[in-house]
Write an enzyme that holds these catalytic residues in place. Structure first.
Site, PDB file in Angstrom:
ATOM      1  N   SER A 179     -11.916  28.405 -17.022  1.00  0.00           N
ATOM      2  CA  SER A 179     -13.162  28.292 -16.267  1.00  0.00           C
ATOM      3  C   SER A 179     -12.825  28.147 -14.786  1.00  0.00           C
ATOM      4  O   SER A 179     -12.156  29.018 -14.226  1.00  0.00           O
ATOM      5  CB  SER A 179     -13.986  27.103 -16.786  1.00  0.00           C
ATOM      6  N   THR A 180     -13.235  27.059 -14.147  1.00  0.00           N
ATOM      7  CA  THR A 180     -13.023  26.886 -12.703  1.00  0.00           C
ATOM      8  C   THR A 180     -11.542  27.034 -12.347  1.00  0.00           C
ATOM      9  O   THR A 180     -10.693  26.345 -12.893  1.00  0.00           O
ATOM     10  CB  THR A 180     -13.511  25.501 -12.252  1.00  0.00           C
ATOM     11  N   HIS A 205     -15.205  31.843 -17.968  1.00  0.00           N
ATOM     12  CA  HIS A 205     -16.605  31.594 -17.620  1.00  0.00           C
ATOM     13  C   HIS A 205     -16.936  32.382 -16.351  1.00  0.00           C
ATOM     14  O   HIS A 205     -16.447  32.064 -15.265  1.00  0.00           O
ATOM     15  CB  HIS A 205     -16.843  30.105 -17.374  1.00  0.00           C
ATOM     16  N   MET A 298     -13.527  23.182 -15.709  1.00  0.00           N
ATOM     17  CA  MET A 298     -14.285  21.945 -15.841  1.00  0.00           C
ATOM     18  C   MET A 298     -14.903  21.862 -17.233  1.00  0.00           C
ATOM     19  O   MET A 298     -15.110  22.866 -17.911  1.00  0.00           O
ATOM     20  CB  MET A 298     -15.365  21.847 -14.771  1.00  0.00           C
ATOM     21  N   ASP A 301     -14.995  22.939 -22.864  1.00  0.00           N
ATOM     22  CA  ASP A 301     -15.144  24.130 -23.689  1.00  0.00           C
ATOM     23  C   ASP A 301     -13.767  24.637 -24.111  1.00  0.00           C
ATOM     24  O   ASP A 301     -12.864  24.779 -23.289  1.00  0.00           O
ATOM     25  CB  ASP A 301     -15.889  25.222 -22.902  1.00  0.00           C
TER      26      ASP A 301
END
Length: 383
Positions: A179-180, A205, A298, A301
């Site tokens: 993600s991030t 993401h 973050m 998940d």
């Protein structure tokens, strides 16, 4: 203590909307706004903000040039505000390469209604950026706990099963989730992998449109062939398949081997595509023939389903805290015991090459751990 934010955008409407959204959160204070990079430069000196929101397209000096100068002279956390266009996607990926923490999409048309609809996302990304240590590789974040409903939604996309897969003759498969900070972390892994790697499936993401640009960029940079995954597409060695924005990617099996399935099911852990959905499908379809890697991001998940992969016999790796932009997802995986190894980002490619070679296919006995560490030069932490 409030997070001090400076909003930089040439549109007065967007500046006012962002200020209104951010000021509604008691932990955030917009200390100023700027219509161009030159005004922003002076306000940074005067107001000492903790986080910037930065428009990509601005007069006098574009956002990328400003970001490049900022990261060289006065590095600090930046959230890009990008348009949902092909050009906007390319420029935003360049901004992430230069050091921006994350981005939010500036919608076309009804700015007011559209920006308000993603206000929670904007606020959360500001809070994440504020916890980033821009001067070090490691950045920390704590996320709000998920509700019971959010924790259970993965079952709505792909039901859990206790059956352990690992049919003899199935090829190896590598699954990666992030993600991030993940667009750059994934790039750093893929560019180091040779063309004779097993097939790779990835969930990052990312919104629709941006996933297309991301896959195209990875295809240009890596020696592997990189695709944005399509429904029914056969999964082949030497190829990489990236989940499209707003669709879950699952791995299924037919008489030819693995193939891609796309799902428009509900969000899982607030995300679509979701890493948990991909990892669970891999656990059920490939079992011990798979390897799972969870990178910077973050939230949590992917953590639960990486554990499912490990319980199914797969090899599992989590990126370490020091090299992660945000140690949320990999940190959650480590906490749950899902990670067999915890590695810095720059050691992950060599470790994957070893694990997916004939020498690394069998889990090492305790007495051979030292030899494995020496072979990979990765000093992995086995758990």
């Amino acid at each position: 203590m409030s997070i001090r934010v400076l909003v930089i955008d040439d549109s007065a409407l967007v500046r006012n909307l962002l200020k209104r959204i951010l000021d509604q959160d008691p932990q955030i204070k917009v200390v100023g706004t700027a219509a161009d990079a030159y005004i922003a430069r002076e306000k940074i000196k005067k107001l000492h903000p903790d986080v910037l929101t930065l428009d990509v397209e601005m007069p006098k000096m574009d956002g990328i040039t400003f970001l490049q100068n900022l990261m060289r002279l006065h590095p600090m956390p930046v959230i890009m505000v990008s348009s949902l266009t092909a050009k906007g996607a390319d420029v935003t990926l360049k901004a992430l390469e230069l050091g921006a923490i994350d981005f939010v999409c500036k919608p076309q048309g009804d700015f007011s209604g559209s920006l308000e609809s993603v206000s929670e996302e904007i606020v959360q990304k500001i809070k994440t950026a504020a916890k980033a240590n821009i001067h070090a590789a490691g950045r920390k974040r704590t996320s709000a706990p998920l509700t019971v409903e959010e924790k259970q939604t993965v079952d709505a996309v792909i039901p859990a099963t206790s059956k352990r897969q690992g049919v003899t003759g199935l090829p190896p498969l590598l699954a990666i989730g992030a993600s991030t900070g993940g667009t750059e972390a994934i790039k750093d892994v893929l560019v180091e992998l040779p063309t004779d790697m097993p097939a790779i499936v990835i969930t990052q993401h990312i919104p629709p449109g941006f996933s297309t640009a991301f896959a195209q960029r990875m295809n240009r940079l890596a020696s592997l062939t990189v695709h944005e995954a399509r429904e029914g597409q056969q999964i082949l060695p030497g190829n990489v398949y990236i989940a499209p924005g707003a669709q879950h990617l699952l791995v299924a099996r037919n008489d030819k081997g693995y193939y891609c399935r796309l799902s428009n099911g509900p969000r899982v852990n607030r995300h679509k595509p979701s890493v948990d959905v991909l990892f669970r499908s891999v656990a059920q379809t490939a079992g011990r023939n798979a390897t799972g890697v969870i990178l910077t991001g973050m939230g949590d998940d992917g953590a639960r389903s990486l554990l499912e992969m490990r319980e199914a016999g797969a090899r599992t790796i989590a990126q370490d805290e020091e090299s992660s932009v945000v140690w949320g997802m990999p940190g959650a995986a480590v906490k749950q015991g899902a990670a067999e190894q915890i590695l810095p980002l720059n050691k992950i490619p060599a470790t994957l090459i070893y694990l997916l070679s004939s020498k690394g296919k069998t889990k090492p006995a305790s007495g051979s751990l030292q030899r494995l560490r020496a072979a990979t030069a990765a000093s992995p932490s086995f758990r």
